[in-house]
Design a protein around this motif. Structure first.
Motif, PDB file in Angstrom:
ATOM      1  N   LYS A 185     -17.891   1.478  -3.545  1.00 20.64           N
ATOM      2  CA  LYS A 185     -18.682   2.696  -3.345  1.00 20.64           C
ATOM      3  C   LYS A 185     -20.102   2.381  -2.907  1.00 20.64           C
ATOM      4  CE  LYS A 185     -20.133   6.918  -5.729  1.00 20.64           C
ATOM      5  NZ  LYS A 185     -20.031   7.715  -6.991  1.00 20.64           N
ATOM      6  N   HIS A 186     -20.734   1.377  -3.520  1.00 23.19           N
ATOM      7  CA  HIS A 186     -22.130   1.082  -3.246  1.00 23.19           C
ATOM      8  C   HIS A 186     -22.333   0.173  -2.038  1.00 23.19           C
ATOM      9  CE1 HIS A 186     -22.473   2.641  -7.371  1.00 23.19           C
ATOM     10  NE2 HIS A 186     -23.751   2.859  -7.088  1.00 23.19           N
ATOM     11  N   SER A 187     -21.312  -0.543  -1.617  1.00 19.60           N
ATOM     12  CA  SER A 187     -21.427  -1.393  -0.432  1.00 19.60           C
ATOM     13  C   SER A 187     -20.859  -0.720   0.813  1.00 19.60           C
ATOM     14  CB  SER A 187     -20.700  -2.720  -0.661  1.00 19.60           C
ATOM     15  OG  SER A 187     -19.308  -2.502  -0.815  1.00 19.60           O
ATOM     16  N   ASN A 188     -20.183   0.419   0.619  1.00 17.97           N
ATOM     17  CA  ASN A 188     -19.547   1.156   1.732  1.00 17.97           C
ATOM     18  C   ASN A 188     -18.520   0.291   2.459  1.00 17.97           C
ATOM     19  OD1 ASN A 188     -19.279   3.632   3.109  1.00 17.97           O
ATOM     20  ND2 ASN A 188     -20.491   2.880   4.841  1.00 17.97           N
ATOM     21  N   LYS A 189     -17.795  -0.499   1.668  1.00 13.33           N
ATOM     22  CA  LYS A 189     -16.714  -1.330   2.204  1.00 13.33           C
ATOM     23  C   LYS A 189     -15.385  -0.881   1.597  1.00 13.33           C
ATOM     24  CE  LYS A 189     -19.281  -5.643   2.988  1.00 13.33           C
ATOM     25  NZ  LYS A 189     -19.345  -7.095   2.641  1.00 13.33           N
ATOM     26  N   PRO A 190     -14.301  -0.995   2.373  1.00 18.40           N
ATOM     27  CA  PRO A 190     -12.996  -0.635   1.804  1.00 18.40           C
ATOM     28  C   PRO A 190     -12.556  -1.659   0.759  1.00 18.40           C
ATOM     29  CG  PRO A 190     -12.717  -1.558   3.987  1.00 18.40           C
ATOM     30  CD  PRO A 190     -14.191  -1.410   3.786  1.00 18.40           C
ATOM     31  N   LEU A 191     -11.749  -1.198  -0.168  1.00 14.60           N
ATOM     32  CA  LEU A 191     -11.237  -2.052  -1.236  1.00 14.60           C
ATOM     33  C   LEU A 191      -9.781  -2.393  -0.953  1.00 14.60           C
ATOM     34  CD1 LEU A 191     -11.137  -3.343  -4.077  1.00 14.60           C
ATOM     35  CD2 LEU A 191     -10.783  -1.025  -5.003  1.00 14.60           C
ATOM     36  N   MET A 192      -9.446  -3.665  -1.067  1.00 19.09           N
ATOM     37  CA  MET A 192      -8.078  -4.137  -0.870  1.00 19.09           C
ATOM     38  C   MET A 192      -7.566  -4.658  -2.207  1.00 19.09           C
ATOM     39  SD  MET A 192      -6.724  -7.073   1.776  1.00 19.09           S
ATOM     40  CE  MET A 192      -5.005  -7.478   1.946  1.00 19.09           C
ATOM     41  N   ILE A 193      -6.476  -4.052  -2.717  1.00 17.30           N
ATOM     42  CA  ILE A 193      -5.935  -4.420  -4.028  1.00 17.30           C
ATOM     43  C   ILE A 193      -4.551  -5.029  -3.852  1.00 17.30           C
ATOM     44  CG2 ILE A 193      -5.315  -3.610  -6.329  1.00 17.30           C
ATOM     45  CD1 ILE A 193      -7.202  -1.267  -5.951  1.00 17.30           C
ATOM     46  N   ILE A 194      -4.376  -6.231  -4.397  1.00 12.48           N
ATOM     47  CA  ILE A 194      -3.100  -6.945  -4.312  1.00 12.48           C
ATOM     48  C   ILE A 194      -2.503  -7.040  -5.714  1.00 12.48           C
ATOM     49  CG2 ILE A 194      -1.954  -9.090  -3.631  1.00 12.48           C
ATOM     50  CD1 ILE A 194      -4.345  -9.659  -1.800  1.00 12.48           C
ATOM     51  N   HIS A 195      -1.337  -6.429  -5.917  1.00  8.39           N
ATOM     52  CA  HIS A 195      -0.600  -6.563  -7.169  1.00  8.39           C
ATOM     53  C   HIS A 195       0.423  -7.687  -7.001  1.00  8.39           C
ATOM     54  CE1 HIS A 195      -2.158  -2.421  -7.509  1.00  8.39           C
ATOM     55  NE2 HIS A 195      -2.077  -2.610  -8.831  1.00  8.39           N
ATOM     56  N   HIS A 196       0.464  -8.608  -7.957  1.00 11.50           N
ATOM     57  CA  HIS A 196       1.384  -9.749  -7.858  1.00 11.50           C
ATOM     58  C   HIS A 196       1.626 -10.314  -9.248  1.00 11.50           C
ATOM     59  CE1 HIS A 196      -1.673 -13.041  -8.459  1.00 11.50           C
ATOM     60  NE2 HIS A 196      -2.475 -12.014  -8.182  1.00 11.50           N
ATOM     61  N   LEU A 197       2.562 -11.250  -9.335  1.00 17.22           N
ATOM     62  CA  LEU A 197       2.855 -11.967 -10.572  1.00 17.22           C
ATOM     63  C   LEU A 197       2.976 -13.450 -10.266  1.00 17.22           C
ATOM     64  CD1 LEU A 197       5.522  -9.642 -12.283  1.00 17.22           C
ATOM     65  CD2 LEU A 197       3.112  -9.941 -12.937  1.00 17.22           C
TER      66      LEU A 197
END
Length: 246
Positions: free
Chosen positions: A137-149
């Motif tokens: 939110k504060h950097s105005n960059k998209p967030l990439m979330i990787i779910h893994h095990l």
């Protein structure tokens, strides 16, 4: 003084025989008739002296002992050879250690795999979902979330390709990155179920980009190693859409 008294008188430096003849006995090969204080093998005149041959042996014995305790040129040569051998071994070891140190210093150090978990050690990763949302939110960059095990073979296979893909590693620098080995309480991160590997994007407005999907209809956000090009394309799409919506 009569002759008997004169003959019984002990003259300095002489030894009386058992039968006083009035004359000092003739000195034999093992007796001395005089006191010789300067002799190196001096023994008092009241004791028998060694013969000439034995005297020479007694004088030379200490020298042979010294020769035995301190070897000659042969022993010194042996010590010298051993010393030179030790110097050669030490020099070889020093050169080998120097090569290893040079190799270690020239090798590019890797950052600890604490947050990356092998997805890109040179990238900056966030620790929690809340931190990732705040930074996006504060950097105005998209967030990439990787779910893994860690024990999932599909996750490990995708991780290997992801980490070795130079273009993806470069493009990932434009994202806020988070990889999770657990599920969050935010149901928006599992729109079609909880499975791994699963990759979603969140824009700076904190909206999950459910429209950016993979190629599988039953697992919309799953990627296989063969889908690495599609993942790269979706990353570019997330950046373009971000710019369009702004």
């Amino acid at each position: 003084m009569n002759r008997a008294a004169e003959s019984s008188q002990v003259l300095p430096g002489n030894v009386l025989s058992k039968r006083d003849t009035g004359q000092p006995p003739s000195p034999g090969p093992c007796w001395s008739s005089s006191f010789q204080p300067d002799s190196p093998c001096h023994i008092p005149v009241t004791r028998p002296l060694l013969c000439a041959a034995e005297q020479a042996t007694a004088c030379q014995a200490p020298q042979r002992q010294v020769s035995h305790l301190f070897p000659g040129a042969a022993m010194e040569k042996s010590y010298t050879s051993m010393f030179l051998l030790l110097i050669a071994i030490s020099s070889a070891l020093a050169k080998d250690m120097g090569k290893k140190e040079t190799k270690e210093t020239t090798t590019k150090p890797k950052l600890p795999q604490t947050l990356s978990r092998g997805w890109g050690d040179q990238l900056v990763w966030t620790q929690t979902y809340e931190e990732a949302l705040f930074r996006a939110k504060h950097s105005n960059k998209p967030l990439m979330i990787i779910h893994h095990l860690e024990d999932c073979p599909h996750s490990q296979a995708l991780k290997k390709v992801f980490a070795e893909h130079k273009e993806i590693q470069k493009l990932a620098e434009k994202f806020i990155l988070l990889n999770l080995v657990y599920e969050t309480t935010d149901k928006n991160l599992s729109p079609d179920g909880q499975y791994v590997p699963r990759i979603l994007f969140v824009d700076p407005s904190l909206t999950v980009r459910a429209d950016i999907t993979g190629r599988y209809s039953n697992r919309l956000y799953a990627y296989e190693p063969s889908d690495i090009s599609l993942l790269y394309s979706n990353m570019q799409k997330a950046l373009k859409l971000l710019k369009t919506e702004l």
